[in-house]
Scaffold this active site. Sequence first.
Site, mmCIF file in Angstrom:
data_model
loop_
_atom_site.group_PDB
_atom_site.id
_atom_site.type_symbol
_atom_site.label_atom_id
_atom_site.label_comp_id
_atom_site.label_asym_id
_atom_site.label_seq_id
_atom_site.Cartn_x
_atom_site.Cartn_y
_atom_site.Cartn_z
ATOM 1 N N GLU A 125 -2.634 57.540 56.430
ATOM 2 C CA GLU A 125 -3.042 56.528 57.415
ATOM 3 C C GLU A 125 -2.972 57.056 58.841
ATOM 4 O OE1 GLU A 125 -0.237 56.643 55.864
ATOM 5 O OE2 GLU A 125 1.398 56.136 57.224
ATOM 6 N N ILE A 176 6.646 63.260 57.071
ATOM 7 C CA ILE A 176 7.606 62.918 58.127
ATOM 8 C C ILE A 176 8.905 62.447 57.465
ATOM 9 C CG2 ILE A 176 8.036 61.494 60.160
ATOM 10 C CD1 ILE A 176 4.917 61.117 60.287
ATOM 11 N N CYS A 221 5.363 57.382 51.475
ATOM 12 C CA CYS A 221 6.633 57.836 52.059
ATOM 13 C C CYS A 221 7.774 56.854 51.722
ATOM 14 C CB CYS A 221 6.464 58.074 53.556
ATOM 15 S SG CYS A 221 7.676 59.230 54.196
ATOM 16 N N GLY A 279 8.225 54.128 56.727
ATOM 17 C CA GLY A 279 9.194 53.496 57.619
ATOM 18 C C GLY A 279 10.560 53.958 57.174
ATOM 19 N N GLU A 280 11.436 53.026 56.964
ATOM 20 C CA GLU A 280 12.783 53.349 56.484
ATOM 21 C C GLU A 280 13.024 52.539 55.218
ATOM 22 O OE1 GLU A 280 16.005 55.176 55.908
ATOM 23 O OE2 GLU A 280 14.804 55.720 57.657
ATOM 24 N N SER A 281 13.112 53.235 54.097
ATOM 25 C CA SER A 281 13.129 52.530 52.811
ATOM 26 C C SER A 281 14.340 51.621 52.645
ATOM 27 C CB SER A 281 13.045 53.536 51.660
ATOM 28 O OG SER A 281 14.095 54.472 51.748
ATOM 29 N N HIS A 337 1.364 60.825 54.738
ATOM 30 C CA HIS A 337 0.870 59.653 55.479
ATOM 31 C C HIS A 337 -0.617 59.767 55.770
ATOM 32 C CE1 HIS A 337 4.758 57.803 56.716
ATOM 33 N NE2 HIS A 337 5.209 59.028 56.559
ATOM 34 N N ARG A 394 15.048 61.467 48.755
ATOM 35 C CA ARG A 394 14.698 61.122 50.143
ATOM 36 C C ARG A 394 14.933 62.313 51.068
ATOM 37 N NH1 ARG A 394 18.106 56.599 52.241
ATOM 38 N NH2 ARG A 394 16.495 56.412 53.817
HETATM 39 N N1 LIG Z 1 8.106 58.421 57.130
HETATM 40 C C1 LIG Z 1 8.835 57.793 56.252
HETATM 41 O O1 LIG Z 1 8.443 56.810 55.653
HETATM 42 C C2 LIG Z 1 10.236 58.304 56.105
HETATM 43 C C3 LIG Z 1 10.941 57.761 54.903
HETATM 44 C C4 LIG Z 1 12.425 57.719 55.139
HETATM 45 N N2 LIG Z 1 12.976 59.032 55.269
HETATM 46 C C5 LIG Z 1 13.076 56.968 53.977
HETATM 47 O O2 LIG Z 1 13.638 57.563 53.111
HETATM 48 O O3 LIG Z 1 12.999 55.782 53.948
#
Ligand SMILES: NC(=O)CC[C@H](N)C(=O)O
Length: 201
Positions: A182, A139, A81, A49-51, A180, A108
Site C-alpha cells: 500500500e 518495516i 505486516c 501498525g502495531e499488532s 507493505h 515479529r
Molecule cells: N509495519 C508493521 O506493521 C510493523 C509490525 C510490528 N512490528 C508488529 O509486530 O506489530
Amino acid sequence: MTSPRIGVLALQGDVREHLAALEAAGAHAVPVRRAGELAAVDGLVLPGGESTTIGKLLVAFDLLAQLRELVGSGLPVYGSCAGMVLLADRVADAHGPLVGGMDVTVRRNAFGRQVDSFEEDLLAPGLGIVDAPLRAVYIRAPWVEEAGDGVEVLARVRSGPAAGRIVAARQGALLVTAFHPEISDDARVHRAFVDLVRAHA
Ligand SMILES: NC(=O)CC[C@H](N)C(=O)O
C-alpha cells in the site's frame, strides 16, 4: 459483484493507504470500526501498525469474537505486516489476543532490531506479479517461520540474511504479506485480494 465492498480495520495503522490502494484495485473501500460496519463487508484488510495494540483495540471495540467468527466462516481477509501477525495461529514470541485462522507461526520484528526497514524487488506469480517486480518494503516486519500443509507460499525473501524466509502466503480466503504494497503505489497485491474476494462471494 463488480465492485466488492472491502473494509479496512481502522483502529490503528496505515488505514488511508489501504483504502486508496483498494479503490485503485477496483473495490469500494470503507473504514471499519464497529460491529455493524464489520458485518457489512465482503472482505477485510488488517493494516500494518502495531499488532499488540490492534489486538487490544479489537477487544476494547468488541470486535474480536465477531472477526474470528467471520474468518471461520470464510470471510476473505488480507493482513499486511502487523495484520499478518494477527492472522497467524501462532506467534513465536509472547503476544496478546490474535484473530488467528492461518496455520502459520510468525516471528515479529524478524529482520532484526537493527534492521528497521529493508527493501527489495520481488516476483510473486501467485499474486499476479510476474513480469515487473514489486518493490517490497519491510518495516519492522515479521516473517512466517513455519507454515502448515494447507498454506500456499507465495513469496520468499530473495537477498540478504533473511533470504528464503516466507513473506507472502495464502490459506483459503486468507492472504498475508510481511511487506507493505500500500505504500509502494502498486495496486497488484490489492488487485489479487479483490479477485480473491470476488471468487469467495
Ligand atoms: N509495519 C508493521 O506493521 C510493523 C509490525 C510490528 N512490528 C508488529 O509486530 O506489530
